[in-house]
Motif scaffolding. Structure first.
Motif, PDB file in Angstrom:
ATOM      1  N   TYR A  92       0.826  -1.203   0.000  1.00  0.00           N
ATOM      2  CA  TYR A  92       0.000   0.000   0.000  1.00  0.00           C
ATOM      3  C   TYR A  92       0.864   1.259   0.000  1.00  0.00           C
ATOM      4  O   TYR A  92       0.532   2.247  -0.665  1.00  0.00           O
ATOM      5  CB  TYR A  92      -0.937  -0.002   1.209  1.00  0.00           C
ATOM      6  CG  TYR A  92      -2.017  -1.065   1.162  1.00  0.00           C
ATOM      7  CD1 TYR A  92      -2.327  -1.728  -0.022  1.00  0.00           C
ATOM      8  CD2 TYR A  92      -2.730  -1.407   2.309  1.00  0.00           C
ATOM      9  CE1 TYR A  92      -3.308  -2.704  -0.061  1.00  0.00           C
ATOM     10  CE2 TYR A  92      -3.728  -2.382   2.273  1.00  0.00           C
ATOM     11  CZ  TYR A  92      -4.009  -3.027   1.092  1.00  0.00           C
ATOM     12  OH  TYR A  92      -4.995  -4.002   1.048  1.00  0.00           O
ATOM     13  N   ALA A  93       1.964   1.228   0.725  1.00  0.00           N
ATOM     14  CA  ALA A  93       2.861   2.392   0.756  1.00  0.00           C
ATOM     15  C   ALA A  93       3.479   2.633  -0.620  1.00  0.00           C
ATOM     16  O   ALA A  93       3.597   3.781  -1.074  1.00  0.00           O
ATOM     17  CB  ALA A  93       3.949   2.186   1.809  1.00  0.00           C
ATOM     18  N   ASN A  94       3.879   1.552  -1.289  1.00  0.00           N
ATOM     19  CA  ASN A  94       4.457   1.693  -2.629  1.00  0.00           C
ATOM     20  C   ASN A  94       3.434   2.260  -3.613  1.00  0.00           C
ATOM     21  O   ASN A  94       3.739   3.175  -4.394  1.00  0.00           O
ATOM     22  CB  ASN A  94       4.955   0.343  -3.136  1.00  0.00           C
ATOM     23  CG  ASN A  94       6.159  -0.171  -2.365  1.00  0.00           C
ATOM     24  OD1 ASN A  94       6.769   0.561  -1.586  1.00  0.00           O
ATOM     25  ND2 ASN A  94       6.497  -1.440  -2.552  1.00  0.00           N
ATOM     26  N   LEU A  95       2.227   1.711  -3.575  1.00  0.00           N
ATOM     27  CA  LEU A  95       1.185   2.174  -4.496  1.00  0.00           C
ATOM     28  C   LEU A  95       0.774   3.613  -4.188  1.00  0.00           C
ATOM     29  O   LEU A  95       0.505   4.399  -5.108  1.00  0.00           O
ATOM     30  CB  LEU A  95      -0.037   1.259  -4.406  1.00  0.00           C
ATOM     31  CG  LEU A  95       0.164  -0.201  -4.837  1.00  0.00           C
ATOM     32  CD1 LEU A  95      -1.123  -0.988  -4.645  1.00  0.00           C
ATOM     33  CD2 LEU A  95       0.639  -0.294  -6.282  1.00  0.00           C
ATOM     34  N   LEU A  96       0.762   3.951  -2.907  1.00  0.00           N
ATOM     35  CA  LEU A  96       0.405   5.304  -2.513  1.00  0.00           C
ATOM     36  C   LEU A  96       1.430   6.309  -3.036  1.00  0.00           C
ATOM     37  O   LEU A  96       1.083   7.377  -3.554  1.00  0.00           O
ATOM     38  CB  LEU A  96       0.293   5.392  -0.994  1.00  0.00           C
ATOM     39  CG  LEU A  96      -0.233   6.694  -0.391  1.00  0.00           C
ATOM     40  CD1 LEU A  96      -1.614   7.022  -0.923  1.00  0.00           C
ATOM     41  CD2 LEU A  96      -0.245   6.597   1.128  1.00  0.00           C
ATOM     42  N   GLY A  97       2.711   5.957  -2.925  1.00  0.00           N
ATOM     43  CA  GLY A  97       3.755   6.829  -3.454  1.00  0.00           C
ATOM     44  C   GLY A  97       3.648   6.993  -4.956  1.00  0.00           C
ATOM     45  O   GLY A  97       3.830   8.098  -5.498  1.00  0.00           O
ATOM     46  N   ASP A  98       3.315   5.909  -5.649  1.00  0.00           N
ATOM     47  CA  ASP A  98       3.150   5.987  -7.105  1.00  0.00           C
ATOM     48  C   ASP A  98       1.978   6.892  -7.474  1.00  0.00           C
ATOM     49  O   ASP A  98       2.077   7.712  -8.397  1.00  0.00           O
ATOM     50  CB  ASP A  98       2.929   4.589  -7.684  1.00  0.00           C
ATOM     51  CG  ASP A  98       4.186   3.733  -7.647  1.00  0.00           C
ATOM     52  OD1 ASP A  98       5.293   4.304  -7.551  1.00  0.00           O
ATOM     53  OD2 ASP A  98       4.058   2.493  -7.686  1.00  0.00           O
ATOM     54  N   SER A  99       0.854   6.744  -6.768  1.00  0.00           N
ATOM     55  CA  SER A  99      -0.321   7.554  -7.099  1.00  0.00           C
ATOM     56  C   SER A  99      -0.064   9.034  -6.843  1.00  0.00           C
ATOM     57  O   SER A  99      -0.512   9.893  -7.612  1.00  0.00           O
ATOM     58  CB  SER A  99      -1.535   7.084  -6.288  1.00  0.00           C
ATOM     59  OG  SER A  99      -2.085   5.914  -6.846  1.00  0.00           O
ATOM     60  N   ARG A 100       0.652   9.342  -5.790  1.00  0.00           N
ATOM     61  CA  ARG A 100       0.967  10.753  -5.521  1.00  0.00           C
ATOM     62  C   ARG A 100       1.858  11.315  -6.619  1.00  0.00           C
ATOM     63  O   ARG A 100       1.694  12.471  -7.044  1.00  0.00           O
ATOM     64  CB  ARG A 100       1.635  10.869  -4.152  1.00  0.00           C
ATOM     65  CG  ARG A 100       0.672  10.723  -2.987  1.00  0.00           C
ATOM     66  CD  ARG A 100       1.390  10.635  -1.673  1.00  0.00           C
ATOM     67  NE  ARG A 100       0.457  10.656  -0.539  1.00  0.00           N
ATOM     68  CZ  ARG A 100       0.755  10.207   0.673  1.00  0.00           C
ATOM     69  NH1 ARG A 100       1.956   9.677   0.920  1.00  0.00           N
ATOM     70  NH2 ARG A 100      -0.143  10.272   1.645  1.00  0.00           N
ATOM     71  N   ARG A 101       2.797  10.529  -7.067  1.00  0.00           N
ATOM     72  CA  ARG A 101       3.678  10.995  -8.139  1.00  0.00           C
ATOM     73  C   ARG A 101       2.919  11.137  -9.442  1.00  0.00           C
ATOM     74  O   ARG A 101       3.139  12.071 -10.207  1.00  0.00           O
ATOM     75  CB  ARG A 101       4.856  10.022  -8.287  1.00  0.00           C
ATOM     76  CG  ARG A 101       5.927  10.449  -9.261  1.00  0.00           C
ATOM     77  CD  ARG A 101       7.150   9.560  -9.122  1.00  0.00           C
ATOM     78  NE  ARG A 101       6.779   8.164  -9.083  1.00  0.00           N
ATOM     79  CZ  ARG A 101       6.463   7.436 -10.154  1.00  0.00           C
ATOM     80  NH1 ARG A 101       6.509   8.002 -11.353  1.00  0.00           N
ATOM     81  NH2 ARG A 101       6.153   6.179 -10.044  1.00  0.00           N
ATOM     82  N   HIS A 102       2.002  10.213  -9.698  1.00  0.00           N
ATOM     83  CA  HIS A 102       1.186  10.294 -10.912  1.00  0.00           C
ATOM     84  C   HIS A 102       0.298  11.537 -10.878  1.00  0.00           C
ATOM     85  O   HIS A 102       0.106  12.199 -11.895  1.00  0.00           O
ATOM     86  CB  HIS A 102       0.313   9.051 -11.052  1.00  0.00           C
ATOM     87  CG  HIS A 102       1.096   7.799 -11.277  1.00  0.00           C
ATOM     88  ND1 HIS A 102       0.538   6.530 -11.231  1.00  0.00           N
ATOM     89  CD2 HIS A 102       2.417   7.608 -11.558  1.00  0.00           C
ATOM     90  CE1 HIS A 102       1.470   5.635 -11.457  1.00  0.00           C
ATOM     91  NE2 HIS A 102       2.612   6.251 -11.663  1.00  0.00           N
ATOM     92  N   LEU A 103      -0.261  11.842  -9.714  1.00  0.00           N
ATOM     93  CA  LEU A 103      -1.106  13.015  -9.596  1.00  0.00           C
ATOM     94  C   LEU A 103      -0.316  14.276  -9.946  1.00  0.00           C
ATOM     95  O   LEU A 103      -0.832  15.179 -10.632  1.00  0.00           O
ATOM     96  CB  LEU A 103      -1.674  13.105  -8.177  1.00  0.00           C
ATOM     97  CG  LEU A 103      -2.683  14.227  -7.907  1.00  0.00           C
ATOM     98  CD1 LEU A 103      -3.898  14.068  -8.796  1.00  0.00           C
ATOM     99  CD2 LEU A 103      -3.079  14.232  -6.432  1.00  0.00           C
ATOM    100  N   THR A 104       0.924  14.322  -9.493  1.00  0.00           N
ATOM    101  CA  THR A 104       1.789  15.460  -9.846  1.00  0.00           C
ATOM    102  C   THR A 104       2.082  15.474 -11.344  1.00  0.00           C
ATOM    103  O   THR A 104       2.085  16.533 -11.982  1.00  0.00           O
ATOM    104  CB  THR A 104       3.099  15.396  -9.054  1.00  0.00           C
ATOM    105  OG1 THR A 104       2.810  15.422  -7.662  1.00  0.00           O
ATOM    106  CG2 THR A 104       4.013  16.551  -9.418  1.00  0.00           C
ATOM    107  N   ALA A 105       2.289  14.304 -11.905  1.00  0.00           N
ATOM    108  CA  ALA A 105       2.576  14.226 -13.341  1.00  0.00           C
ATOM    109  C   ALA A 105       1.399  14.716 -14.175  1.00  0.00           C
ATOM    110  O   ALA A 105       1.589  15.305 -15.246  1.00  0.00           O
ATOM    111  CB  ALA A 105       2.934  12.790 -13.732  1.00  0.00           C
ATOM    112  N   PHE A 106       0.193  14.476 -13.669  1.00  0.00           N
ATOM    113  CA  PHE A 106      -0.998  14.948 -14.373  1.00  0.00           C
ATOM    114  C   PHE A 106      -1.337  16.375 -13.998  1.00  0.00           C
ATOM    115  O   PHE A 106      -2.445  16.846 -14.242  1.00  0.00           O
ATOM    116  CB  PHE A 106      -2.194  14.032 -14.070  1.00  0.00           C
ATOM    117  CG  PHE A 106      -2.077  12.670 -14.690  1.00  0.00           C
ATOM    118  CD1 PHE A 106      -1.864  12.516 -16.053  1.00  0.00           C
ATOM    119  CD2 PHE A 106      -2.185  11.531 -13.910  1.00  0.00           C
ATOM    120  CE1 PHE A 106      -1.762  11.257 -16.622  1.00  0.00           C
ATOM    121  CE2 PHE A 106      -2.086  10.269 -14.476  1.00  0.00           C
ATOM    122  CZ  PHE A 106      -1.876  10.128 -15.826  1.00  0.00           C
ATOM    123  N   ASP A 107      -0.381  17.048 -13.372  1.00  0.00           N
ATOM    124  CA  ASP A 107      -0.521  18.457 -13.014  1.00  0.00           C
ATOM    125  C   ASP A 107      -1.609  18.678 -11.983  1.00  0.00           C
ATOM    126  O   ASP A 107      -2.342  19.659 -12.016  1.00  0.00           O
ATOM    127  CB  ASP A 107      -0.802  19.320 -14.259  1.00  0.00           C
ATOM    128  CG  ASP A 107      -0.437  20.781 -14.040  1.00  0.00           C
ATOM    129  OD1 ASP A 107      -1.035  21.623 -14.709  1.00  0.00           O
ATOM    130  OD2 ASP A 107       0.433  21.053 -13.188  1.00  0.00           O
TER     131      ASP A 107
END
Length: 195
Positions: free
Chosen positions: A179-194
């Motif tokens: 869950y921690a790994n996926l959470l970090g990925d989603s936060r980074r993706h959210l930033t990537a999508f501005d």
């Protein structure tokens, strides 16, 4: 001149414009339109792995299966958007989603949790709520690449909330690590999508 004729006259001339006293002002160039920034994604850092396993309650197993289906939703949605809008951000994040699916599926196997995405074609889901979410986001992003980015931000924001809720009820170290790994990925993706 002979009788009955008029003397020739010079053709009329236009008055000359006044001579400018200073340097002529060059014409102002048209304004350059500001391009809309294209979101970009950065390669993820290596995710921590190797946490020991524990035990899961039936509720925690159901939550883990729901997380798997949500990760599959993201994979299928970004694949559809990458085909419609050939931008780098959907392509690279879609590629990352494959690794996230593998990581989640491995944890499912550890606890003998049935994979709800097994045998499902792209864009089809076992859960009616997940299917409705996918269809809604896909329709939202069909208008333009900007609406696709907005749909992606909606999905990542929802995923972050769901993962945070799942983590508060989890106790097995490997599940918490997932869950921690996926959470970090989603936060980074959210930033990537501005977002």
């Amino acid at each position: 001149p002979p009788a009955g004729t008029h003397p020739p006259t010079d053709p009329p001339t236009r008055p000359r414009p006044p001579t400018p006293t200073g340097h002529p002002t060059p014409p102002r160039p048209p304004p350059t339109p500001t391009p809309t920034p294209t979101p970009t994604c950065t390669p993820p850092a290596p995710a921590p792995t190797g946490a020991p396993s524990g035990t899961l309650t039936d509720v925690q197993k159901t939550t883990l299966a729901a997380v798997m289906e949500e990760q599959q939703l993201a994979n299928d949605l970004y694949l559809a958007f990458a085909n419609t809008y050939p931008t780098s951000v959907f392509g690279c994040i879609g590629s990352e989603a494959t690794g996230q699916l593998t990581e989640t599926r491995n944890v499912l196997n550890v606890y003998a949790v049935a994979d709800p995405t097994a045998g499902q074609p792209v864009g089809k889901f076992t859960s009616a709520s997940t299917q409705q979410q996918y269809d809604s986001l896909l329709a939202q992003g069909a208008t333009s690449v900007d609406t696709a980015y907005a749909a992606a931000r909606t999905l990542e924001s929802t995923t972050i909330t769901d993962l945070q809720t799942a983590a508060t009820d989890a106790s097995a170290p490997d599940v918490l690590q997932l869950y921690a790994n996926l959470l970090g990925d989603s936060r980074r993706h959210l930033t990537a999508f501005d977002g």
